[in-house]
Design a protein around this motif. Structure first.
Motif, mmCIF file in Angstrom:
data_model
loop_
_atom_site.group_PDB
_atom_site.id
_atom_site.type_symbol
_atom_site.label_atom_id
_atom_site.label_comp_id
_atom_site.label_asym_id
_atom_site.label_seq_id
_atom_site.Cartn_x
_atom_site.Cartn_y
_atom_site.Cartn_z
ATOM 1 N N ALA A 1 3.970 -0.652 6.834
ATOM 2 C CA ALA A 1 3.766 0.765 6.801
ATOM 3 C C ALA A 1 2.873 1.324 5.675
ATOM 4 O O ALA A 1 2.216 2.259 5.848
ATOM 5 N N VAL A 2 2.794 0.670 4.555
ATOM 6 C CA VAL A 2 1.966 0.980 3.259
ATOM 7 C C VAL A 2 0.918 0.140 2.798
ATOM 8 O O VAL A 2 0.201 0.535 1.992
ATOM 9 N N LEU A 3 0.734 -1.035 3.277
ATOM 10 C CA LEU A 3 -0.144 -1.955 2.899
ATOM 11 C C LEU A 3 -1.231 -2.456 3.847
ATOM 12 O O LEU A 3 -1.794 -3.305 3.940
ATOM 13 N N SER A 4 -1.456 -1.396 4.841
ATOM 14 C CA SER A 4 -2.489 -1.720 5.940
ATOM 15 C C SER A 4 -3.830 -0.837 5.904
ATOM 16 O O SER A 4 -4.458 -0.723 6.854
ATOM 17 N N ASN A 5 -3.562 -0.024 4.507
ATOM 18 C CA ASN A 5 -5.161 0.807 4.843
ATOM 19 C C ASN A 5 -5.631 0.837 3.438
ATOM 20 O O ASN A 5 -5.886 1.639 2.711
ATOM 21 N N GLY A 6 -6.028 -0.517 2.951
ATOM 22 C CA GLY A 6 -6.720 -0.484 1.718
ATOM 23 C C GLY A 6 -6.059 -0.709 0.467
ATOM 24 O O GLY A 6 -6.700 -0.609 -0.587
ATOM 25 N N GLN A 7 -4.887 -0.739 0.455
ATOM 26 C CA GLN A 7 -4.054 -0.671 -0.847
ATOM 27 C C GLN A 7 -4.338 -2.167 -1.300
ATOM 28 O O GLN A 7 -3.959 -2.345 -2.620
ATOM 29 N N LEU A 8 -4.538 -3.185 -0.565
ATOM 30 C CA LEU A 8 -4.696 -4.689 -1.261
ATOM 31 C C LEU A 8 -6.030 -5.082 -1.565
ATOM 32 O O LEU A 8 -6.988 -4.368 -1.045
ATOM 33 N N THR A 9 -6.563 -5.824 -2.572
ATOM 34 C CA THR A 9 -7.809 -6.265 -2.701
ATOM 35 C C THR A 9 -8.009 -7.483 -1.557
ATOM 36 O O THR A 9 -7.242 -7.871 -0.725
ATOM 37 N N GLY A 10 -9.444 -7.823 -1.287
ATOM 38 C CA GLY A 10 -9.698 -8.504 -0.155
ATOM 39 C C GLY A 10 -9.051 -10.050 -0.371
ATOM 40 O O GLY A 10 -9.034 -10.850 0.811
ATOM 41 N N ASP A 11 -8.673 -10.611 -1.565
ATOM 42 C CA ASP A 11 -8.155 -11.635 -1.603
ATOM 43 C C ASP A 11 -6.808 -11.898 -2.069
ATOM 44 O O ASP A 11 -6.090 -12.992 -2.694
ATOM 45 N N ALA A 12 -6.039 -10.780 -1.744
ATOM 46 C CA ALA A 12 -4.770 -10.675 -2.309
ATOM 47 C C ALA A 12 -3.609 -11.728 -1.847
ATOM 48 O O ALA A 12 -3.684 -12.199 -0.531
ATOM 49 N N TYR A 13 -3.151 -12.150 -2.714
ATOM 50 C CA TYR A 13 -1.927 -13.380 -2.521
ATOM 51 C C TYR A 13 -0.577 -12.761 -2.738
ATOM 52 O O TYR A 13 -0.272 -11.964 -3.453
ATOM 53 N N ALA A 14 0.536 -13.407 -2.078
ATOM 54 C CA ALA A 14 1.669 -13.131 -2.415
ATOM 55 C C ALA A 14 2.561 -14.385 -2.523
ATOM 56 O O ALA A 14 2.062 -15.463 -1.908
#
Length: 536
Positions: free
Chosen positions: A458-471
């Motif tokens: 709901a909150v991470l689908s609209n540009g909140q992450l960098t292009g190489d975000a890792y979890a």
């Protein structure tokens, strides 16, 4: 000016004053969400399964809570006895089942499967979170240590100007501080117990200096009458020990004896027996100094009490509260606390007072964040003045809030309890001894205290992450469902395991991190991949 070879444009070749702010990337954020420990006193259980000769190959085993102890003798059953066969002649004797390691919870599950106790084998007992900070320490080590981790694990790539944020679920740590200090040998209520009284570590009336030397005494002549008296004293002591073993104990005393049997003394930075009722939060506040990644990196601690606080922060960077984390007296909060916060405090206090005889006059208050260095940015993290206002420092000035449109999330870690489809922020506080721990429920909203894929989507689908975000999800079983789903959002992939994760080795070495059990490897899930990289 003719003849002046120095280029005054900042960032130009030969300029020694710093980088060109126009060409500098904005700060990125690295977030570690830390779930709460359970009540380890109430979480002892064993795994029960059919013996190989009776099993049909299906995995229908179950976790059986250990029988709730009422006496010193029964504490032995609780901590040491995995469920075993009960003779047919004793099948109707509750004491025989208890002595064989069975609780009412285990007997019910045994009957549901129509198993005979002679057909089973039990493994255990074990508990969870014996060390209260087993989720906290590895989160800190992720940033404080520099040794490489085995792929697909990797350390965060923190650069100048970045923000490192630790989000800690505070209510569980408040409860754990209370119950652990209630059982601690440093608590004055246990001052007269065996092993505590006269021990200078716990008894302040005893001097820590050298003991006085006494001259040797002359051996006395032992008569037959003396021998008879000593024999009778030995009989009396044995009888007294038997009576002591079977004397009913309070819940607080049971927890005390469990703590003393399952932990050794404090050492280094490891607190196993809390010396006071606030040391855990002192320890948590110190994260911002122990995990300092670099002088020009901001480190924050955000203490949250509701899952939605995490959701909102991930989505738009919003945060509400007052600075300076502290354990405060409830009288300081009367005018600040909202009705909901006061109700939550009253509920926790009632719960503690019902099951434990503890001092509940202090609580984790509204002061729910801390960060370094201070803002506006005039110094680095070690307090040294900066020559000019760095380009990225203006992005820090809203701390603890961030502008998520500008500061993207580069990495997300989770340390805590989890299942195949959820991160369990609070687990193992709603059960008593003799009951199987489970995910806790908010008594007001009647909702589970967790985070699911839906919350992140709901909150991470609209540009909140960098292009190489890792979890990386360091808890149990998240690789079955949650991690593959999150890989749709994190382009750098998500690391998790499909089996259980052990945190037992965290206290054995400063280098140790959580690891899957039985030698299983971590899996790396990537969007669109048929199976995780490194899957086994």
């Amino acid at each position: 000016m003719a003849g002046n070879k120095h280029n005054h444009k900042r960032g130009a070749p030969g300029d020694r004053r710093g980088h060109n702010p126009i060409n500098s990337r904005p700060p990125r954020e690295h977030i570690a969400i830390i779930g709460g420990p359970c009540n380890s006193f109430n979480a002892w259980w064993s795994y029960v399964d059919l013996q190989p000769e009776y099993s049909d190959g299906s995995d229908d085993g179950f976790w059986s809570a250990q029988p709730a102890p009422r006496t010193m003798r029964e504490i032995d059953y609780y901590l040491q006895t995995a469920p075993t066969a009960v003779p047919v002649t004793d099948a109707k004797d509750p004491a025989a089942w208890r002595k064989a390691g069975w609780s009412a919870d285990g007997i019910r599950k045994l009957q549901e499967r129509s198993w005979d106790s002679a057909e089973i084998e039990g493994e255990g007992p074990e508990t969870h979170d014996l060390y209260w900070a087993n989720f906290v320490d590895p989160a800190v080590r992720l940033y404080s240590k520099s040794s490489p981790l085995k792929a697909p694990l990797r350390r965060p790539n923190v650069r100048r100007g970045d923000i490192v944020t630790f989000m800690i679920y505070a209510p569980a740590y408040e409860l754990r501080q209370q119950v652990d200090y209630s059982a601690s040998p440093y608590n004055p209520v246990h001052r007269n117990k065996f092993g505590i009284k006269g021990n200078p570590e716990y008894d302040p009336s005893i001097s820590r200096g050298p003991k006085p030397k006494h001259p040797p005494s002359t051996p006395a002549t032992v008569t037959n009458q003396d021998r008879q008296r000593m024999a009778q004293e030995q009989v009396d002591r044995k009888k007294a020990r038997q009576e002591y073993q079977d004397r009913p104990l309070s819940e607080q005393d049971i927890d005390h004896y469990i703590l003393m049997r399952t932990t050794n003394g404090n050492g280094g930075n490891v607190i196993k027996r809390p010396p006071n009722g606030y040391c855990y939060f002192d320890y948590l506040e110190g994260i911002i100094h122990r995990a300092l990644a670099a002088d020009d990196v901001m480190t924050k601690i955000l203490f949250f009490s509701e899952p939605q606080q995490v959701v909102h922060y991930l989505g738009d960077g919003s945060w509400t509260g007052e600075p300076k984390v502290s354990v405060v007296n409830e009288s300081d909060l009367d005018e600040e606390a909202s009705a909901e916060e006061q109700r939550r405090y009253d509920e926790n206090k009632r719960k503690l007072e019902e099951f434990y005889n503890v001092d509940t006059d202090t609580r984790y208050g509204l002061h729910n964040f801390k960060f370094t260095p201070p803002v506006p940015q005039k110094e680095d993290a070690r307090g040294r003045p900066l020559d000019w206002k760095l380009y990225w420092s203006r992005h820090w000035n809203g701390a603890p809030r961030v502008d998520r449109e500008k500061i993207k999330i580069a990495r997300l870690d989770y340390f805590g309890h989890s299942s195949s489809d959820e991160l369990m922020l609070q687990w193992g506080w709603d059960n008593n001894k003799g009951e199987t721990p489970d995910l806790d429920v908010n008594p007001v909203t009647d909702t589970e205290i967790d985070l699911t894929y839906g919350d992140f989507e709901a909150v991470l689908s609209n540009g909140q992450l960098t292009g190489d975000a890792y979890a990386c999800l360091w808890g149990c079983s998240a690789g079955k469902e949650l991690a593959p789903n999150l890989a749709k959002l994190f382009r750098g992939g998500v690391v998790a395991t499909t089996t259980y994760t052990t945190f037992e080795n965290i206290v054995k070495s400063e280098a140790n991190m959580p690891e899957p059990v039985d030698g299983v490897e971590w899996n790396h899930y990537k969007a669109g991949a048929a199976e995780p990289v490194g899957a086994r």
